[in-house]
Design an enzyme around this catalytic site. Structure first.
Site, PDB file in Angstrom:
ATOM      1  N   GLY A 113     -14.378 -31.270   4.383  1.00 53.13           N
ATOM      2  CA  GLY A 113     -13.708 -31.744   5.599  1.00 53.13           C
ATOM      3  C   GLY A 113     -14.582 -32.553   6.537  1.00 53.13           C
ATOM      4  N   GLU A 143     -19.484 -29.804  11.098  1.00 57.59           N
ATOM      5  CA  GLU A 143     -18.264 -29.145  10.639  1.00 57.59           C
ATOM      6  C   GLU A 143     -17.052 -29.900  11.164  1.00 57.59           C
ATOM      7  OE1 GLU A 143     -16.667 -27.516   8.655  1.00 57.59           O
ATOM      8  OE2 GLU A 143     -16.584 -25.374   9.104  1.00 57.59           O
ATOM      9  N   ASP A 144     -15.969 -29.884  10.388  1.00 59.03           N
ATOM     10  CA  ASP A 144     -14.766 -30.577  10.855  1.00 59.03           C
ATOM     11  C   ASP A 144     -14.105 -29.826  12.011  1.00 59.03           C
ATOM     12  OD1 ASP A 144     -13.943 -28.440   9.256  1.00 59.03           O
ATOM     13  OD2 ASP A 144     -12.644 -29.618   7.952  1.00 59.03           O
ATOM     14  N   ASP A 153     -12.655 -22.783  13.883  1.00 54.62           N
ATOM     15  CA  ASP A 153     -11.370 -22.106  14.110  1.00 54.62           C
ATOM     16  C   ASP A 153     -11.659 -20.632  14.418  1.00 54.62           C
ATOM     17  OD1 ASP A 153      -8.607 -21.736  14.111  1.00 54.62           O
ATOM     18  OD2 ASP A 153      -8.480 -21.517  11.953  1.00 54.62           O
ATOM     19  N   PHE A 159      -1.974 -26.932  13.438  1.00 53.60           N
ATOM     20  CA  PHE A 159      -2.584 -27.255  12.154  1.00 53.60           C
ATOM     21  C   PHE A 159      -2.718 -28.770  12.050  1.00 53.60           C
ATOM     22  CE2 PHE A 159      -3.127 -27.913   7.660  1.00 53.60           C
ATOM     23  CZ  PHE A 159      -3.994 -26.872   7.326  1.00 53.60           C
ATOM     24  N   VAL A 160      -3.948 -29.229  11.938  1.00 54.23           N
ATOM     25  CA  VAL A 160      -4.184 -30.664  11.957  1.00 54.23           C
ATOM     26  C   VAL A 160      -4.705 -31.159  10.607  1.00 54.23           C
ATOM     27  CG1 VAL A 160      -4.525 -30.890  14.447  1.00 54.23           C
ATOM     28  CG2 VAL A 160      -6.468 -30.264  13.014  1.00 54.23           C
ATOM     29  N   ASP A 212      -7.642 -31.579   5.476  1.00 53.48           N
ATOM     30  CA  ASP A 212      -6.617 -31.625   4.437  1.00 53.48           C
ATOM     31  C   ASP A 212      -5.494 -30.617   4.653  1.00 53.48           C
ATOM     32  OD1 ASP A 212      -8.176 -29.255   3.827  1.00 53.48           O
ATOM     33  OD2 ASP A 212      -7.147 -29.248   1.887  1.00 53.48           O
ATOM     34  N   ARG A 246      -6.634 -36.236   3.643  1.00 56.52           N
ATOM     35  CA  ARG A 246      -7.999 -36.388   4.177  1.00 56.52           C
ATOM     36  C   ARG A 246      -8.282 -37.823   4.601  1.00 56.52           C
ATOM     37  NH1 ARG A 246     -10.871 -31.628   3.207  1.00 56.52           N
ATOM     38  NH2 ARG A 246     -10.484 -30.591   1.229  1.00 56.52           N
TER      39      ARG A 246
HETATM   40  P1  5GP Z   1     -12.830 -20.787  10.295  1.00 54.72           P
HETATM   41  O1  5GP Z   1     -13.701 -20.086   9.310  1.00 54.72           O
HETATM   42  O2  5GP Z   1     -13.560 -21.213  11.571  1.00 54.72           O
HETATM   43  O3  5GP Z   1     -11.586 -20.032  10.595  1.00 54.72           O
HETATM   44  O4  5GP Z   1     -12.274 -22.052   9.581  1.00 54.72           O
HETATM   45  C1  5GP Z   1     -12.982 -23.201   9.401  1.00 54.72           C
HETATM   46  C2  5GP Z   1     -12.342 -24.005   8.302  1.00 54.72           C
HETATM   47  O5  5GP Z   1     -10.933 -23.759   8.208  1.00 54.72           O
HETATM   48  C3  5GP Z   1     -12.479 -25.471   8.588  1.00 54.72           C
HETATM   49  O6  5GP Z   1     -13.688 -25.973   8.060  1.00 54.72           O
HETATM   50  C4  5GP Z   1     -11.274 -26.037   7.897  1.00 54.72           C
HETATM   51  O7  5GP Z   1     -11.578 -26.262   6.540  1.00 54.72           O
HETATM   52  C5  5GP Z   1     -10.238 -24.948   7.993  1.00 54.72           C
HETATM   53  N1  5GP Z   1      -9.292 -25.170   9.090  1.00 54.72           N
HETATM   54  C6  5GP Z   1      -9.179 -24.485  10.235  1.00 54.72           C
HETATM   55  N2  5GP Z   1      -8.208 -24.985  11.004  1.00 54.72           N
HETATM   56  C7  5GP Z   1      -7.698 -26.039  10.333  1.00 54.72           C
HETATM   57  C8  5GP Z   1      -6.665 -26.997  10.627  1.00 54.72           C
HETATM   58  O8  5GP Z   1      -6.013 -27.021  11.677  1.00 54.72           O
HETATM   59  N3  5GP Z   1      -6.438 -27.951   9.690  1.00 54.72           N
HETATM   60  C9  5GP Z   1      -7.129 -27.999   8.516  1.00 54.72           C
HETATM   61  N4  5GP Z   1      -6.815 -28.977   7.683  1.00 54.72           N
HETATM   62  N5  5GP Z   1      -8.097 -27.115   8.205  1.00 54.72           N
HETATM   63  C10 5GP Z   1      -8.393 -26.153   9.112  1.00 54.72           C
END
Ligand code: 5GP
Length: 164
Positions: free
Chosen positions: A22, A87-88, A91, A140-141, A147, A153
Site C-alpha cells: 500500500g 505506511e499507507d 488504523d 474505507f478508502v 486496495d 491501487r
Molecule cells: P492496522 O493494523 O493499523 O489496523 O491496519 C493497517 C493496514 O490495514 C494498512 O496498512 C492497510 O493495508 C489496511 N487498511 C486499514 N484501513 C484501510 C482502508 O480504509 N482502506 C484500505 N484499502 N486498507 C486499509
C-alpha cells in the site's frame, strides 16, 4: 511532510522502509520531496487468522486481528541508521506496532513513522505516526496505493468506498 523530514534530518542520511504494498506510491512521491541522501528498503506483511473477507471488511470496518505475518523482511541491517517507516494508513495500529518492534530490534539510530493517512478513532494500540498526511474519519478508502481485494491501487486519488 517532505520539508519536515528534510529539516529534521539535515546533514544526515536516511533510509525509507516502505510497507508493501500500500505504501509504494506514497513512498515514491514522498521520497522525491525529501532533499537528503536517502535509500529505500521494503518490508511486507499480511494479516492471517480470522481476517474478514473484503466485503465484510467494508461493512464492519477493517478489523485486523493482530496476527500479523512477515512476508518480506528488510534486505539490510538498520543498525545505527535513521529509519523512516512509510505506511499507507494507520488504523488500529496493530500492523505498525508489530513492524516497529521488528525494526527496533535492529537498534536504529532513529526510528520515525510517516503515514499518509491516520484513522485515530479506530486505534487499538497506542501508536502514533511522527509524520501524518491526513487524519480521516472511519471510512474505507482506496486508491493511491490502497486496495480493495488488490484492486484500485492505481487510482490517482484517494476515494471512499461507501459501506451501503
Ligand atoms: P492496522 O493494523 O493499523 O489496523 O491496519 C493497517 C493496514 O490495514 C494498512 O496498512 C492497510 O493495508 C489496511 N487498511 C486499514 N484501513 C484501510 C482502508 O480504509 N482502506 C484500505 N484499502 N486498507 C486499509
Amino acid at each position: 511532510m517532505g520539508d519536515e523530514i528534510t529539516r529534521d534530518f539535515r546533514g544526515e542520511t536516511i533510509i525509507f522502509v516502505g510497507v508493501l504494498k500500500g505504501a509504494a506510491i506514497f513512498l515514491s512521491d514522498l521520497a522525491r520531496r525529501v532533499e537528503l541522501d536517502a535509500t529505500f528498503d521494503f518490508i511486507g506483511v499480511s494479516s492471517y487468522g480470522n481476517r474478514p473477507s473484503p466485503s465484510q471488511e467494508l461493512l464492519s470496518g477493517w478489523d485486523s486481528t493482530g496476527e500479523v505475518r512477515l512476508t518480506k523482511d528488510v534486505d539490510q541491517s538498520m543498525r545505527d541508521r535513521n529509519v523512516i517507516m512509510v505506511e499507507d494508513i494507520l488504523d488500529t495500529g496493530l500492523t505498525m506496532t508489530y513492524l516497529r518492534k521488528i525494526i527496533q530490534a535492529h537498534q536504529p539510530r532513529a526510528l520515525k513513522i510517516a503515514a499518509l493517512l491516520d484513522k485515530p478513532s479506530r486505534r487499538k494500540q497506542a501508536i502514533e505516526a511522527d509524520y501524518v498526511g491526513f487524519k480521516i474519519p472511519d471510512e474505507f478508502v482506496v486508491g493511491y496505493g490502497l486496495d480493495y481485494a488488490e484492486r484500485y491501487r492505481n487510482l490517482p486519488d484517494i476515494c471512499v468506498i461507501p459501506r451501503n
